[in-house]
Design a protein around this motif. Sequence first.
Motif, PDB file in Angstrom:
ATOM      1  N   PRO A  31       0.830  -1.214   0.000  1.00 46.84           N
ATOM      2  CA  PRO A  31       0.000   0.000   0.000  1.00 46.84           C
ATOM      3  C   PRO A  31       0.864   1.264   0.000  1.00 46.84           C
ATOM      4  O   PRO A  31       1.641   1.502   0.919  1.00 46.84           O
ATOM      5  CB  PRO A  31      -0.804  -0.129   1.298  1.00 46.84           C
ATOM      6  N   GLY A  32       0.762   2.033  -1.043  1.00 44.91           N
ATOM      7  CA  GLY A  32       1.475   3.307  -1.110  1.00 44.91           C
ATOM      8  C   GLY A  32       2.935   3.209  -1.470  1.00 44.91           C
ATOM      9  O   GLY A  32       3.643   4.223  -1.445  1.00 44.91           O
ATOM     10  N   ILE A  33       3.432   2.014  -1.812  1.00 43.57           N
ATOM     11  CA  ILE A  33       4.861   1.907  -2.137  1.00 43.57           C
ATOM     12  C   ILE A  33       5.076   0.898  -3.259  1.00 43.57           C
ATOM     13  O   ILE A  33       4.446  -0.161  -3.302  1.00 43.57           O
ATOM     14  CB  ILE A  33       5.693   1.531  -0.891  1.00 43.57           C
ATOM     15  N   ASP A  34       5.937   1.258  -4.174  1.00 43.46           N
ATOM     16  CA  ASP A  34       6.394   0.361  -5.238  1.00 43.46           C
ATOM     17  C   ASP A  34       7.795   0.848  -5.597  1.00 43.46           C
ATOM     18  O   ASP A  34       7.956   1.783  -6.384  1.00 43.46           O
ATOM     19  CB  ASP A  34       5.454   0.401  -6.438  1.00 43.46           C
ATOM     20  N   LYS A  35       8.800   0.208  -5.014  1.00 38.60           N
ATOM     21  CA  LYS A  35      10.148   0.777  -5.059  1.00 38.60           C
ATOM     22  C   LYS A  35      11.175  -0.332  -5.268  1.00 38.60           C
ATOM     23  O   LYS A  35      11.183  -1.326  -4.545  1.00 38.60           O
ATOM     24  CB  LYS A  35      10.419   1.502  -3.731  1.00 38.60           C
ATOM     25  N   GLU A  36      12.048  -0.147  -6.261  1.00 38.46           N
ATOM     26  CA  GLU A  36      13.128  -1.101  -6.486  1.00 38.46           C
ATOM     27  C   GLU A  36      14.319  -0.781  -5.597  1.00 38.46           C
ATOM     28  O   GLU A  36      14.654   0.381  -5.375  1.00 38.46           O
ATOM     29  CB  GLU A  36      13.584  -1.073  -7.952  1.00 38.46           C
ATOM     30  N   ARG A  37      14.957  -1.848  -5.095  1.00 40.19           N
ATOM     31  CA  ARG A  37      16.204  -1.697  -4.354  1.00 40.19           C
ATOM     32  C   ARG A  37      17.197  -2.673  -4.979  1.00 40.19           C
ATOM     33  O   ARG A  37      17.117  -3.883  -4.763  1.00 40.19           O
ATOM     34  CB  ARG A  37      16.006  -1.979  -2.872  1.00 40.19           C
ATOM     35  N   VAL A  38      18.107  -2.132  -5.780  1.00 37.26           N
ATOM     36  CA  VAL A  38      19.108  -2.929  -6.479  1.00 37.26           C
ATOM     37  C   VAL A  38      20.472  -2.323  -6.197  1.00 37.26           C
ATOM     38  O   VAL A  38      20.673  -1.114  -6.388  1.00 37.26           O
ATOM     39  CB  VAL A  38      18.844  -2.965  -7.998  1.00 37.26           C
ATOM     40  N   LEU A  39      21.413  -3.135  -5.748  1.00 42.84           N
ATOM     41  CA  LEU A  39      22.740  -2.630  -5.442  1.00 42.84           C
ATOM     42  C   LEU A  39      23.474  -2.220  -6.710  1.00 42.84           C
ATOM     43  O   LEU A  39      23.224  -2.751  -7.799  1.00 42.84           O
ATOM     44  CB  LEU A  39      23.551  -3.701  -4.707  1.00 42.84           C
ATOM     45  N   ASP A  40      24.416  -1.288  -6.557  1.00 36.56           N
ATOM     46  CA  ASP A  40      25.196  -0.800  -7.695  1.00 36.56           C
ATOM     47  C   ASP A  40      26.542  -1.511  -7.790  1.00 36.56           C
ATOM     48  O   ASP A  40      27.481  -1.010  -8.399  1.00 36.56           O
ATOM     49  CB  ASP A  40      25.414   0.709  -7.572  1.00 36.56           C
ATOM     50  N   ARG A  41      26.656  -2.687  -7.183  1.00 34.04           N
ATOM     51  CA  ARG A  41      27.905  -3.448  -7.214  1.00 34.04           C
ATOM     52  C   ARG A  41      27.600  -4.938  -7.331  1.00 34.04           C
ATOM     53  O   ARG A  41      26.486  -5.371  -7.066  1.00 34.04           O
ATOM     54  CB  ARG A  41      28.742  -3.164  -5.963  1.00 34.04           C
ATOM     55  N   ASP A  42      28.629  -5.714  -7.706  1.00 34.84           N
ATOM     56  CA  ASP A  42      28.448  -7.129  -7.995  1.00 34.84           C
ATOM     57  C   ASP A  42      28.815  -8.039  -6.828  1.00 34.84           C
ATOM     58  O   ASP A  42      28.651  -9.261  -6.913  1.00 34.84           O
ATOM     59  CB  ASP A  42      29.304  -7.532  -9.205  1.00 34.84           C
ATOM     60  N   ARG A  43      29.336  -7.477  -5.755  1.00 39.80           N
ATOM     61  CA  ARG A  43      29.744  -8.274  -4.603  1.00 39.80           C
ATOM     62  C   ARG A  43      29.411  -7.523  -3.321  1.00 39.80           C
ATOM     63  O   ARG A  43      29.470  -6.290  -3.266  1.00 39.80           O
ATOM     64  CB  ARG A  43      31.262  -8.545  -4.609  1.00 39.80           C
ATOM     65  N   VAL A  44      29.097  -8.259  -2.285  1.00 44.48           N
ATOM     66  CA  VAL A  44      29.013  -7.720  -0.934  1.00 44.48           C
ATOM     67  C   VAL A  44      29.962  -8.547  -0.071  1.00 44.48           C
ATOM     68  O   VAL A  44      29.906  -9.781  -0.097  1.00 44.48           O
ATOM     69  CB  VAL A  44      27.578  -7.802  -0.371  1.00 44.48           C
ATOM     70  N   VAL A  45      30.836  -7.876   0.664  1.00 45.79           N
ATOM     71  CA  VAL A  45      31.824  -8.577   1.482  1.00 45.79           C
ATOM     72  C   VAL A  45      31.578  -8.291   2.958  1.00 45.79           C
ATOM     73  O   VAL A  45      30.784  -7.421   3.330  1.00 45.79           O
ATOM     74  CB  VAL A  45      33.261  -8.189   1.072  1.00 45.79           C
ATOM     75  N   HIS A  46      32.290  -9.031   3.788  1.00 47.28           N
ATOM     76  CA  HIS A  46      32.050  -9.027   5.233  1.00 47.28           C
ATOM     77  C   HIS A  46      32.140  -7.622   5.824  1.00 47.28           C
ATOM     78  O   HIS A  46      31.288  -7.222   6.627  1.00 47.28           O
ATOM     79  CB  HIS A  46      33.074  -9.961   5.895  1.00 47.28           C
ATOM     80  N   GLY A  47      33.164  -6.874   5.434  1.00 41.13           N
ATOM     81  CA  GLY A  47      33.341  -5.540   6.002  1.00 41.13           C
ATOM     82  C   GLY A  47      32.171  -4.620   5.742  1.00 41.13           C
ATOM     83  O   GLY A  47      31.821  -3.787   6.588  1.00 41.13           O
ATOM     84  N   GLU A  48      31.545  -4.771   4.573  1.00 43.43           N
ATOM     85  CA  GLU A  48      30.380  -3.939   4.250  1.00 43.43           C
ATOM     86  C   GLU A  48      29.207  -4.264   5.167  1.00 43.43           C
ATOM     87  O   GLU A  48      28.459  -3.372   5.586  1.00 43.43           O
ATOM     88  CB  GLU A  48      29.982  -4.146   2.798  1.00 43.43           C
ATOM     89  N   LEU A  49      29.032  -5.549   5.489  1.00 44.87           N
ATOM     90  CA  LEU A  49      27.923  -5.933   6.371  1.00 44.87           C
ATOM     91  C   LEU A  49      28.211  -5.577   7.829  1.00 44.87           C
ATOM     92  O   LEU A  49      27.278  -5.394   8.611  1.00 44.87           O
ATOM     93  CB  LEU A  49      27.639  -7.431   6.239  1.00 44.87           C
TER      94      LEU A  49
END
Length: 313
Positions: free
Chosen positions: A135-153
């Motif tokens: 309700p009231g939202i339709d939004k894409e969330r796509v990262l701008d990178r090809d990897r996520v590593v431990h330090g980022e999390l």
Amino acid sequence: MPDRAGENAVPQTYPEITVVVATRDRPGLLERAVASILGQDYPGRVECVVVYDHVDVRELDVPAGPDRSLKLIANSRRPGLPGGRNSGVEAATGELLAFCDDDDIWLPTKLSRQVEQLADPAIGAVSCGLRLRGPGIDKERVLDRDRVVHGELLADRVMEVHSSTMLVRRSTWAAAGEVDEGIPGGYSEDYEWLLRVSATTPIAVVREALVIVDWHGGSFYFGRWATIVEAQRYLIGKHPELATSRAGMARLRGQIAFALASGNRRTEAMKELAAVIRLNPREKRVLVTVPVILGLVTGERVLRMAQKRGKGI
């Protein structure tokens, strides 16, 4: 002579995938989620294991189709989402493991696109983009990178790496360990598990929104402020490496401060907020916590406003 080099080529094999759906049963929504899993265009076998969390096991009228199977079981572990997911993995036969929330939807190409990433033997887990829809939202969330590593999390939750987007090798599951059933209330169980996954392997990212997350603007944890405080303190205690990121620690302690203030534990909230400011004065939860401490707004109202924008606290 004609070129016959391809005649003896080894046919491509596709690993079997088991998808675990832990549920307390939501008729209609559950069938929708299961149909989207069994309707994948992936050429290999797909097994869907639906785990009923201490409610009656109900038959589902969802056609399975060729190379598709549906298994319905009861949660044999501790009640809650972590126990349900662990029960599902125990019953799984697939070489690869995935998870889907019972109200989410997978687009047909999700598994095919993710398995492509596992051609790299250095990758043990794959995520993808998502679309928040409600309700009231339709939004894409796509990262701008090809990897996520431990330090980022450690520094950030990286909300795009959602439980319904994850596909992992069995070896990754074995190395990281099962979902923690001891975390208070099961709160942040997905993030805690992702910290352990990312400590064993980079997480590849398919930069497409292949999962629709049913964003209904509410939360199972609405008003359960004491549980949130306990769970985040448990998380910090279990993962001392979180202290290596000042921004990440400020985020977690900011959540604790907000929950303390929302639960009318204002003195404790002020002490926690002072620690947050020392770690990172720009931490966004400082601005939303102060009005709650002053009694100008309730934590529930702040949380509802944030969720209407597709955000959390």
